[in-house]
Design an enzyme around this catalytic site. Structure first.
Site, PDB file in Angstrom:
ATOM      1  N   CYS A  66      21.975   6.248 -21.670  1.00 18.90           N
ATOM      2  CA  CYS A  66      21.766   4.745 -20.910  1.00 18.90           C
ATOM      3  C   CYS A  66      20.582   4.253 -20.301  1.00 18.90           C
ATOM      4  O   CYS A  66      20.236   3.814 -20.421  1.00 18.90           O
ATOM      5  CB  CYS A  66      22.976   4.720 -19.390  1.00 18.90           C
ATOM      6  N   CYS A  80      31.721   7.381 -17.848  1.00 16.79           N
ATOM      7  CA  CYS A  80      32.254   6.339 -17.889  1.00 16.79           C
ATOM      8  C   CYS A  80      33.008   5.700 -18.563  1.00 16.79           C
ATOM      9  O   CYS A  80      33.746   4.848 -18.176  1.00 16.79           O
ATOM     10  CB  CYS A  80      30.588   4.829 -17.146  1.00 16.79           C
TER      11      CYS A  80
END
Length: 373
Positions: free
Chosen positions: A101, A199
């Protein structure tokens, strides 16, 4: 300086944006929408990028008096992080989605868009430092306090990206001071829990999530001598060093626990053995990148001394490394002391002192006690 503040909705990014404002920069806040179906509320400290986080980021920007925007990066996030995550597991590797990410979303997609819109830098709440040398080049270094240091997850940054990064929290001694500062500033996120876990798997059940994404079939669990000692429900759901979930039908001859030593996805096989067999002495890496100027030895193929870190909160270990010309890997690392449970797919970050030299994705990990097939 025109600064784009990446606002996660947490206390660190809020204080980082506040400090950028105090420094006299022209600051604009942006929250990244990374999921097309975000949960309305977080479950305690699990997960991030929810509607609640977006609202918290907006309130922080309102308090600071800066513009706030939400940018939809959900398609890019799915392709570069989520799809990569389960394709890596399907191949028998253990990926780090936070590294991916940072590499693909926060410091590639976001930074590219920020520069295209005329911003000079992207500010985040990461605990790390950038040191500018006399010739103008930049190096990435550990934060002032190692207990909060996040330089490991930033090891994927390259020289061009470092030129446009801004980490206002790098010299802060503790998170408690950041929370106290947030409270003094009247920021509502002052006592908000830190997010953890992956997440896009907010309930923390990685194995269950993978089972929904990857076709899994039962197969054998072998010991290090090739004898079957159990059966698994899908090899891709395991990772090297794992102990729980093996459900073996018989104890080891010495009565000690067994750990996953190897995953063979093509054969749908898991190999398990004693803890001692997890020791790793030699690591090869691919996808090599440098966080700032490469060391001189990178051009000559000579060995250079490093400290190697393979997890965000792991202790670094002394080692030596050299860049090689090989069709299978780009860097070879020999450890001065063994590491346990090193899995292909993990990220190996190289340090010299406090400086982050760069990183590579672990392609293989070998032990003098056990050689994977």
């Amino acid at each position: 300086m025109k600064v784009l503040a990446a606002m996660s909705g947490g206390v660190d990014s809020a204080v980082a944006a506040a400090r950028a404002v105090d420094a006299g920069h022209e600051v604009v806040g942006v929250h990244l929408a990374l999921s097309r179906m975000p949960g309305t509320l977080r479950t305690g400290s699990r997960g991030c990028c929810t509607i609640e986080d977006s609202s918290d980021a907006w309130r922080a920007c309102e308090k600071l008096g800066i513009p706030f925007y939400v940018w939809d990066f959900s398609e890019r996030f799915k392709a570069d992080v989520v799809d990569d995550f389960f394709s890596e597991y399907a191949a028998g590797r253990t990926p780090n989605p936070c590294m991916r990410c940072n590499e693909k979303i926060k410091f590639e997609a976001l930074l590219d868009k920020a520069i295209a819109l005329g911003f000079d830098a992207v500010a985040t709440g990461h605990y790390a430092k950038i040191i500018e040398l006399e010739d103008g080049t930049r190096e990435l270094h550990r934060a002032a306090t190692w207990t909060k240091d996040q330089s490991y997850v930033l090891g994927v940054l390259n020289t061009e990206q470092l030129a446009h990064c801004y980490f206002p929290l790098g010299d802060t001694p503790s998170k408690d001071l950041v929370r106290a500062e947030a409270a003094e500033r009247g920021l509502s996120v002052a006592q908000k829990p830190d997010s953890h876990d992956i997440c896009f798997i907010p309930d923390g059940d990685t194995r269950g999530w993978l089972a929904e994404q990857i076709d899994m079939e039962p197969g054998p669990i072998l010991d290090d001598q090739g004898e079957q000692i159990g059966e698994h429900e899908g090899a891709q759901a395991y990772t090297v060093g794992q102990r729980r979930g093996l459900k073996l039908g018989r104890p080891a001859p010495d009565g000690k626990p067994r750990f996953v030593l190897e995953i063979r996805p093509k054969e749908n096989t898991v190999v398990a053995g004693s803890r001692e067999l997890l020791d790793v002495d030699i690591i090869t890496g691919i996808r090599l990148s440098w966080a700032g100027p490469p060391v001189a030895e990178a051009a000559t193929g000579e060995w250079f001394e490093i400290d190697l870190q393979i997890r965000a909160h792991a202790d670094p270990v002394p080692a030596k490394a050299k860049v090689v010309e090989d069709e299978d890997y780009q860097i070879l690392v020999e450890l001065a002391e063994p590491l346990k449970g090193v899995a292909p797919g993990q990220t190996a970050v190289m340090y010299q002192g406090t400086r982050v030299l760069g990183q590579s994705t672990i392609d293989s990990a070998r032990s003098r006690h056990y050689q994977p097939a």
